[in-house]
Structure formats: structure tokens, C-alpha cells
Design a protein around this motif. Structure first.
Motif, PDB file in Angstrom:
ATOM      1  N   LEU A   1      39.514  29.498  13.448  1.00  6.28           N
ATOM      2  CA  LEU A   1      40.654  28.625  13.728  1.00  6.28           C
ATOM      3  C   LEU A   1      40.645  27.530  12.664  1.00  6.28           C
ATOM      4  CD1 LEU A   1      42.997  28.200  15.780  1.00  6.28           C
ATOM      5  CD2 LEU A   1      41.523  26.577  16.952  1.00  6.28           C
ATOM      6  N   CYS A   2      41.604  27.602  11.756  1.00  5.12           N
ATOM      7  CA  CYS A   2      41.566  26.712  10.583  1.00  5.12           C
ATOM      8  C   CYS A   2      41.868  25.263  10.979  1.00  5.12           C
ATOM      9  CB  CYS A   2      42.539  27.207   9.519  1.00  5.12           C
ATOM     10  SG  CYS A   2      44.266  26.893   9.890  1.00  5.12           S
ATOM     11  N   GLU A   3      41.644  24.353  10.050  1.00  5.90           N
ATOM     12  CA  GLU A   3      41.836  22.924  10.336  1.00  5.90           C
ATOM     13  C   GLU A   3      43.260  22.610  10.738  1.00  5.90           C
ATOM     14  OE1 GLU A   3      40.440  20.086   7.485  1.00  5.90           O
ATOM     15  OE2 GLU A   3      38.558  21.177   7.244  1.00  5.90           O
TER      16      GLU A   3
ATOM     17  N   ARG B   1      40.823  36.321   9.591  1.00  8.71           N
ATOM     18  CA  ARG B   1      42.122  35.721   9.911  1.00  8.71           C
ATOM     19  C   ARG B   1      41.990  34.607  10.929  1.00  8.71           C
ATOM     20  NH1 ARG B   1      46.935  40.038  11.054  1.00  8.71           N
ATOM     21  NH2 ARG B   1      46.958  40.934   8.999  1.00  8.71           N
ATOM     22  N   CYS B   2      42.685  33.514  10.668  1.00  6.33           N
ATOM     23  CA  CYS B   2      42.744  32.437  11.660  1.00  6.33           C
ATOM     24  C   CYS B   2      43.563  32.948  12.844  1.00  6.33           C
ATOM     25  CB  CYS B   2      43.407  31.213  11.034  1.00  6.33           C
ATOM     26  SG  CYS B   2      43.898  29.976  12.249  1.00  6.33           S
ATOM     27  N   ARG B   3      43.089  32.711  14.078  1.00  7.93           N
ATOM     28  CA  ARG B   3      43.817  33.252  15.225  1.00  7.93           C
ATOM     29  C   ARG B   3      45.053  32.414  15.565  1.00  7.93           C
ATOM     30  NH1 ARG B   3      41.782  30.247  19.696  1.00  7.93           N
ATOM     31  NH2 ARG B   3      39.886  29.153  19.043  1.00  7.93           N
ATOM     32  N   GLY B   4      45.248  31.325  14.811  1.00  7.82           N
ATOM     33  CA  GLY B   4      46.499  30.570  14.941  1.00  7.82           C
ATOM     34  C   GLY B   4      47.507  31.061  13.915  1.00  7.82           C
ATOM     35  N   CYS B   5      47.386  30.532  12.711  1.00 14.42           N
ATOM     36  CA  CYS B   5      48.389  30.823  11.677  1.00 14.42           C
ATOM     37  C   CYS B   5      48.295  32.224  11.095  1.00 14.42           C
ATOM     38  CB  CYS B   5      48.284  29.789  10.563  1.00 14.42           C
ATOM     39  SG  CYS B   5      46.690  29.802   9.724  1.00 14.42           S
ATOM     40  N   GLY B   6      47.145  32.879  11.248  1.00 19.21           N
ATOM     41  CA  GLY B   6      47.013  34.242  10.732  1.00 19.21           C
ATOM     42  C   GLY B   6      46.613  34.316   9.268  1.00 19.21           C
TER      43      GLY B   6
HETATM   44 ZN   LIG Z   1      45.278  28.557  11.084  1.00 24.52          ZN
END
Ligand SMILES: [Zn+2]
Ligand SMILES: [Zn+2]
Length: 224
Positions: free
Chosen positions: A57-59, A46-51
Motif C-alpha cells: 500500500l503505497c504512501e 502492485r499497490c492494492r490501492g492505486c494498482g
Molecule cells: Zn497506491
């Protein structure tokens, strides 16, 4: 009871365990087949931003980090797959109010688990109130939440996010206003929305909360 999505009869009997637990019983609102058409977002990768399942941490989130200097920690229950798009079409755009029950229990449970000081559902604007007649997020939430903290700007026509392309969505100007700054100061905030797409809507609301001095902020969406 009939499945809310396809009308199939659901044969459900509470188990002895359900009855012994003295918990509020939550009979399924959709049949097993409809239920299986939705895909839960797992914990792995899971991206820790958007989940979303896009790595650390996705682009997209890296761009938010660069632009704002912070990212919001979002968690979503389901992937925005065809079944979920179809569901949203029926629930939001055709305005089938009964369908709020399909995910109400799961969404409410996840929201309550966060123990935030304030739960703020993303508001809908006047135009949507007039056409849909209900806020799709508050209709699903079976818990205490605050609707008097963030409102929409009068005359705001930024309604049809879902009809816009990605770049257009990202350029959307701030549609919200803070109605009650004092309430937010030093509080932990949980924003709740239906779908996380570009993150633009959530970040607009989160920015207002940050400016008002909230202690922390997270968000939960039904799908992303
Ligand atoms: Zn993300
Ligand atoms: Zn069904």
C-alpha cells in the motif's frame, strides 16, 4: 492496414486458430514497434490501492486511507510513460478521434471481466465537450455503460487537471454531481478513467457513489 500511430503498413493475417474460434477478430491497430513502446503494468508488487508497482500500500494510498477511511482498488493497464503521454496528447488534446481504437479492445476486455453491476465512465465537462467533442473514455469502451449517473457541475472550470501540479490537483474541489442516486444503491460500481495520477478525480467520483450507498466500488484506468 496502417498503424494508427506511425502509419507503417501492418501485415496481418488471421491465423487458422483465430478463424476456428469464431470469435470477433481484432486485427492489431498499431504496429509491433509502436506497441512495444507502451509498458504493461505487471501483477508483481502492485499497490492494492492505486494498482501501481509501488508495494503493498503505497504512501499516496496510505494518505487516502487516512483521509477517507477507505481506499479504492484501482487497476491500470499501462504505465504512463513517454509513449503513453504522447498518445494522450494526440488523442485527447489534439482530438484525434481515430486513436480511441488503439486501446479499445484491451480496455473493454478488462472492464467486462470485472462483472460490475454498473460501469460508470468519468464524465467530461461542458468546456471539454465543446473543445474536444468526445469523451475519451466512452469513445474507447465497446460495452454497455452508464453516463446518466454522474455528471459534472454546471460552470465547473476544473478542466485542465493535466496542467496542474500535484498539490494543486489534490486540492481540486468536487467537480461531479450525482444525477441518479437510486440507481447506485446496493450496486457494485466500476469507475473507468483514462489516467490515474493523484487519484483525486477517481476519489471524487467514488465518494459520491459511497454516499449514495453503493455496495462496492473499483476503478480501472488505461494508464497510471
Ligand atoms: Zn497506491
Ligand atoms: Zn506504428
Amino acid at each position: 492496414m496502417e498503424c494508427l500511430l506511425c502509419g507503417t503498413i501492418i501485415n496481418w493475417q488471421p491465423t487458422l486458430w483465430d478463424l476456428l474460434c469464431f470469435k470477433k477478430l481484432t486485427p492489431p491497430r498499431v504496429c509491433a514497434r509502436c506497441s512495444q513502446s507502451f509498458t504493461k503494468i505487471g501483477n508483481a508488487d502492485r499497490c492494492r490501492g492505486c494498482g501501481r508497482q509501488r508495494g503493498n500500500l503505497c504512501e499516496d494510498c496510505q494518505r487516502w486511507q487516512q483521509k477517507l477511511g477507505w481506499i479504492i482498488h484501482n487497476q491500470s493497464l499501462f504505465e504512463y510513460n513517454d509513449a503513453m503521454k504522447d498518445y494522450m496528447q494526440r488523442y485527447k488534446f489534439m482530438g484525434d478521434y481515430r486513436l480511441r481504437q488503439v486501446f479499445s479492445h484491451e480496455l473493454t476486455t478488462l472492464v467486462c471481466q470485472q462483472n460490475a453491476d454498473l460501469i460508470i465512465p468519468i464524465p467530461i465537462n461542458q468546456h471539454t465537450w465543446q473543445t474536444r467533442g468526445f469523451n475519451q473514455v466512452t469513445a474507447m469502451l465497446d460495452c454497455r455503460y452508464s453516463v446518466d449517473i454522474i455528471g459534472t457541475k454546471a460552470g465547473n472550470k476544473e478542466v485542465f487537471q493535466s496542467q496542474k501540479g500535484r498539490q494543486q490537483r489534490l486540492r481540486t474541489s468536487q467537480p461531479f454531481v450525482l444525477l441518479n442516486k437510486d440507481e447506485i444503491c446496493q450496486k457494485s460500481i466500476l469507475l473507468v478513467d483514462d489516467v490515474y495520477t493523484t487519484g483525486r478525480t477517481i476519489y471524487h467520483a467514488a465518494t459520491l457513489c459511497y454516499q449514495a450507498g453503493c455496495r462496492s466500488i473499483k476503478s480501472i484506468t488505461l494508464a497510471s
